[in-house]
Motif scaffolding. Structure first.
Motif, mmCIF file in Angstrom:
data_model
loop_
_atom_site.group_PDB
_atom_site.id
_atom_site.type_symbol
_atom_site.label_atom_id
_atom_site.label_comp_id
_atom_site.label_asym_id
_atom_site.label_seq_id
_atom_site.Cartn_x
_atom_site.Cartn_y
_atom_site.Cartn_z
ATOM 1 N N TRP A 155 0.826 -1.199 -0.085
ATOM 2 C CA TRP A 155 -0.094 -0.014 0.007
ATOM 3 C C TRP A 155 0.896 1.078 -0.009
ATOM 4 N N ARG A 156 1.872 1.255 0.727
ATOM 5 C CA ARG A 156 2.929 2.395 0.797
ATOM 6 C C ARG A 156 3.637 2.674 -0.536
ATOM 7 N N THR A 157 3.895 1.566 -1.070
ATOM 8 C CA THR A 157 4.593 1.829 -2.628
ATOM 9 C C THR A 157 3.480 2.236 -3.408
ATOM 10 N N ALA A 158 2.043 1.676 -3.479
ATOM 11 C CA ALA A 158 1.180 2.177 -4.362
ATOM 12 C C ALA A 158 0.839 3.803 -4.285
ATOM 13 N N LEU A 159 0.632 4.154 -3.003
ATOM 14 C CA LEU A 159 0.127 5.421 -2.629
ATOM 15 C C LEU A 159 1.256 6.345 -2.464
ATOM 16 N N ALA A 160 2.682 6.038 -2.660
ATOM 17 C CA ALA A 160 3.586 7.100 -2.438
ATOM 18 C C ALA A 160 3.670 8.190 -3.502
ATOM 19 N N PRO A 161 3.339 7.874 -4.984
ATOM 20 C CA PRO A 161 3.558 8.740 -5.848
ATOM 21 C C PRO A 161 2.421 9.912 -5.873
ATOM 22 N N LEU A 162 1.448 9.408 -5.231
ATOM 23 C CA LEU A 162 0.394 10.211 -5.025
ATOM 24 C C LEU A 162 0.590 11.489 -4.156
ATOM 25 N N THR A 163 -0.421 12.602 -4.370
ATOM 26 C CA THR A 163 -0.491 13.849 -3.585
ATOM 27 C C THR A 163 -1.117 13.466 -2.331
ATOM 28 N N PRO A 164 -1.300 14.228 -1.197
ATOM 29 C CA PRO A 164 -1.867 13.986 -0.135
ATOM 30 C C PRO A 164 -3.521 13.976 -0.743
ATOM 31 N N ASP A 165 -3.877 14.944 -1.382
ATOM 32 C CA ASP A 165 -5.433 14.796 -1.984
ATOM 33 C C ASP A 165 -5.607 13.582 -2.555
ATOM 34 N N GLN A 166 -5.016 13.226 -3.336
ATOM 35 C CA GLN A 166 -4.993 11.933 -4.207
ATOM 36 C C GLN A 166 -5.218 10.717 -3.306
ATOM 37 N N ARG A 167 -4.436 10.727 -2.193
ATOM 38 C CA ARG A 167 -4.193 9.584 -1.249
ATOM 39 C C ARG A 167 -5.651 9.534 -0.499
ATOM 40 N N ARG A 168 -6.041 10.950 -0.242
ATOM 41 C CA ARG A 168 -7.333 10.958 0.525
ATOM 42 C C ARG A 168 -8.524 10.446 -0.560
ATOM 43 N N MET A 169 -8.214 10.866 -1.475
ATOM 44 C CA MET A 169 -9.665 10.300 -2.710
ATOM 45 C C MET A 169 -9.531 8.601 -2.737
ATOM 46 N N VAL A 170 -8.324 8.032 -2.797
ATOM 47 C CA VAL A 170 -8.276 6.671 -2.909
ATOM 48 C C VAL A 170 -8.898 6.024 -1.441
ATOM 49 N N VAL A 171 -8.543 6.657 -0.484
ATOM 50 C CA VAL A 171 -9.025 6.127 0.778
ATOM 51 C C VAL A 171 -10.489 6.426 1.039
ATOM 52 N N ASP A 172 -10.913 7.678 0.686
ATOM 53 C CA ASP A 172 -12.487 7.717 0.635
ATOM 54 C C ASP A 172 -13.222 6.869 -0.185
ATOM 55 N N THR A 173 -12.670 6.497 -1.611
ATOM 56 C CA THR A 173 -13.535 5.738 -2.207
ATOM 57 C C THR A 173 -13.439 4.180 -1.914
ATOM 58 N N LEU A 174 -12.197 3.777 -1.144
ATOM 59 C CA LEU A 174 -12.246 2.467 -0.640
ATOM 60 C C LEU A 174 -13.328 2.255 0.692
ATOM 61 N N LEU A 175 -13.566 3.532 1.364
ATOM 62 C CA LEU A 175 -14.544 3.672 2.379
ATOM 63 C C LEU A 175 -15.879 3.528 1.960
ATOM 64 N N ALA A 176 -15.869 4.137 1.059
ATOM 65 C CA ALA A 176 -17.379 4.423 0.307
ATOM 66 C C ALA A 176 -17.766 2.758 -0.430
ATOM 67 N N TYR A 177 -16.943 2.346 -0.906
ATOM 68 C CA TYR A 177 -17.015 0.769 -1.372
ATOM 69 C C TYR A 177 -17.329 -0.119 -0.023
ATOM 70 N N GLU A 178 -16.574 0.021 0.921
ATOM 71 C CA GLU A 178 -16.952 -0.758 2.403
ATOM 72 C C GLU A 178 -18.535 -0.550 2.606
ATOM 73 N N ALA A 179 -18.593 0.909 2.610
ATOM 74 C CA ALA A 179 -19.988 0.968 3.087
ATOM 75 C C ALA A 179 -21.287 0.487 2.072
#
Length: 137
Positions: free
Chosen positions: A103-127
């Motif tokens: 996960w760290r490797t996959a998220l490392a090249p992303l900006t903080p806003d992009q990482r937040r979007m990925v996490v928010d998307t996964l949380l929305a999927y989980e919900a």
């Protein structure tokens, strides 16, 4: 997503842990303790999004198996700090840490806003597929 989940399920349980019959509900708890260190029952319950009694049952199950240990909190002797037993730390780390590193490797090249979007998307999927219920079963 199915391919990602399928690959994660294929990661074999280390030989040293196979006899414990660990279930998916144990993996999140062990991951939090491995990556974030020892914490209280209430802290674990909040992270797992389950009631403290549910977290306590999971902790009790793993404690009886010798995977977790409980110790008194030096600051408040009424509280218990839960951690991975020293004799199982290496096996659990060898099993779960590569996923965190991936996960760290996959998220490392992303900006903080992009990482937040990925996490928010996964949380929305989980919900959308059932929320915190999957953590319990």
């Amino acid at each position: 997503m199915p391919r990602l989940v399928g690959r994660a399920k294929k990661i074999p349980v280390p030989e040293a842990l196979r006899s414990f019959a660990l279930a998916p509900r144990h993996l999140s708890l062990l991951s939090y303790l491995l990556l974030d260190g020892p914490m209280t029952v209430n802290e674990l319950a909040a992270r797992l999004r389950v009631a403290p009694t549910t977290a306590s049952l999971l902790i009790g199950d793993l404690s009886r198996k010798g995977i977790l240990e409980r110790r008194e909190d030096d600051r408040d002797r009424r509280r218990r700090i839960i951690g991975i037993a020293a004799e199982h730390q290496a096996a659990i780390a060898a099993w779960l840490a590569p996923g965190a590193a991936a996960w760290r490797t996959a998220l490392a090249p992303l900006t903080p806003d992009q990482r937040r979007m990925v996490v928010d998307t996964l949380l929305a999927y989980e919900a959308a597929v059932g929320g915190g219920e999957s953590e319990q079963g």
